[in-house]
Design an enzyme around this catalytic site. Structure first.
Site, PDB file in Angstrom:
ATOM      1  N   HIS A 120       1.014  -1.166  -0.004  1.00 56.20           N
ATOM      2  CA  HIS A 120       0.108  -0.099   0.248  1.00 56.20           C
ATOM      3  C   HIS A 120       1.016   0.996  -0.284  1.00 56.20           C
ATOM      4  CE1 HIS A 120      -3.216   3.129   1.635  1.00 56.20           C
ATOM      5  NE2 HIS A 120      -3.810   2.370   0.391  1.00 56.20           N
ATOM      6  N   SER A 323      -9.051 -15.035  -1.649  1.00 52.75           N
ATOM      7  CA  SER A 323      -8.978 -13.089  -1.886  1.00 52.75           C
ATOM      8  C   SER A 323     -10.280 -13.371  -2.488  1.00 52.75           C
ATOM      9  CB  SER A 323      -7.908 -13.188  -3.294  1.00 52.75           C
ATOM     10  OG  SER A 323      -8.282 -11.898  -3.418  1.00 52.75           O
TER      11      SER A 323
END
Length: 383
Positions: A120, A323
């Site tokens: 991130h 996921s």
């Protein structure tokens, strides 16, 4: 509080906008499947969780007793003894990650922070704010950190006490860094376990992996030193928030006494949102482990449904194990803007959250992408 008619109309317009977009922010991982109406009455109070929830404070309006419950829940979820852990309810994933990096820097002040290219964007910011040396590491095709490149860079830097920032679900592809392999390779280059720090950013997947049958390693039992998870993502909250859990022995080194509240503080933010604590407490007490499993299973099934539908239309789509992030080629800007997709380079993704009760919105998006591709092909054929 008295607002003018014009300002009331402005709020009414924003209310309509929120209703319109509540369930279709499909490119971003926030759950809209929550109901905290039983807590509305507490917004009449200026609640403030300033300092350590383990301490009595001169500021009486806090929700410390509920924060203790929240932290006990997450200590158990992330497989660390409650007595050996400490953490708190944060303002979001970035604060949780900063707290982990801060602990690591205090433990190893001259070391380098290693993180992958799929990490991130806030982590580069954290490294600047904390004035930490940092090193960018390559990734594999699925977005997972390339452990061979990590080890090569640690050796090149002659770093004896590296700080590893591991992604437990990357932002764009939901990839989980292989922390078991990271630790094995560190051992092979003769870096003992007590000579490195391993922080896990589990913003979204931290509330997925505990409820699947075959989770990738990510807990304290698997070797991490701290972990951050978001509250407004899989759990769901109208206020961005999160939870960070770390080893108590590492937290104690950053604790300071604050005389005017007669308490200790070792948090990043100091004054903290006590209402978010009540929301996290309400969420964990409103869902049994079986209900969490059912919610996660539904999200995973919807993600696989999207992959299958994309592939049936000849569009390359995929997802990582465990996921709910479905990756596919970036459509036109018109489609991306209309459906609020997250786009990075040539890839875009959708994320199947609990409020996607049916496949209607996913079908709508995929159909728009199929039509978009046809238009692009026709345009290129005529140009």
């Amino acid at each position: 509080m008295n607002l003018s008619i014009a300002n009331k109309e402005r709020l009414d317009s924003f209310w309509s906008y929120c209703l319109q977009h509540q369930y279709f922010n499909i490119g971003y991982p926030e759950s809209a499947d929550f109901d905290y109406s039983s807590l509305y009455r507490f917004f009449n109070f200026s609640l403030n969780n300033c300092g350590d929830w383990r301490e009595l404070s001169n500021y009486a309006l806090n929700s410390f007793e509920f924060e203790e419950d929240v932290m006990q829940y997450f200590a158990e979820l992330f497989k660390i003894s409650f007595q050996e852990s400490w953490g708190y309810v944060t303002n979001g994933g970035t604060e949780g990650n900063m707290f982990g990096c801060y602990l690591a820097r205090e433990l190893f002040p001259n070391s380098t922070l290693y993180y992958s290219k799929e990490t991130h964007y806030s982590v580069a910011k954290i490294a600047k704010l904390l004035r930490m040396k940092s090193c960018l590491v390559d990734t594999l095709d699925n977005g997972e950190i390339n452990t061979d490149d990590l080890i090569q860079k640690i050796l090149f830097n002659k770093d004896k006490q590296p700080i590893i920032f591991a992604n437990i679900g990357t932002t764009m592809s939901g990839a989980v860094d292989n922390i078991a392999n990271i630790q094995l390779q560190l051992k092979q280059i003769h870096i003992d376990r007590h000579n490195y720090y391993l922080h896990a950013d589990a913003a979204l997947s931290g509330m997925i992996l505990p409820f699947v049958n075959n989770p990738q390693p990510f807990t304290f039992a698997d070797g991490i030193d701290s972990i951050s998870v978001s509250g407004h993502k899989m759990i769901g909250s109208p206020i961005p928030c999160g939870v960070v859990v770390a080893k108590c022995k590492n937290v104690d080194r950053i604790s300071v006494d604050v005389d005017y509240i007669s308490a200790r503080d070792q948090t990043i933010s100091g004054s903290r949102n006590a209402h978010s604590v009540l929301m996290m407490w309400s969420a964990i007490h409103s869902h049994s482990p079986l209900e969490w499993r059912q919610r996660i299973e539904h999200c995973l099934n919807m993600a696989q449904y999207a992959v299958n539908k994309f592939q049936a239309a000849g569009i390359r789509a995929w997802r990582n194990p465990n996921s709910i992030t479905v990756v596919f080629p970036s459509p036109s800007e018109k489609v991306s803007r209309h459906y609020h997709l997250a786009v990075s380079g040539a890839s875009a993704h959708l994320i199947t959250m609990p409020h996607h009760k049916t496949a209607q919105k996913i079908d709508e998006l995929i159909q728009a992408i199929i039509l978009d591709q046809r238009e692009l092909l026709e345009h290129s054929a005529y140009s």
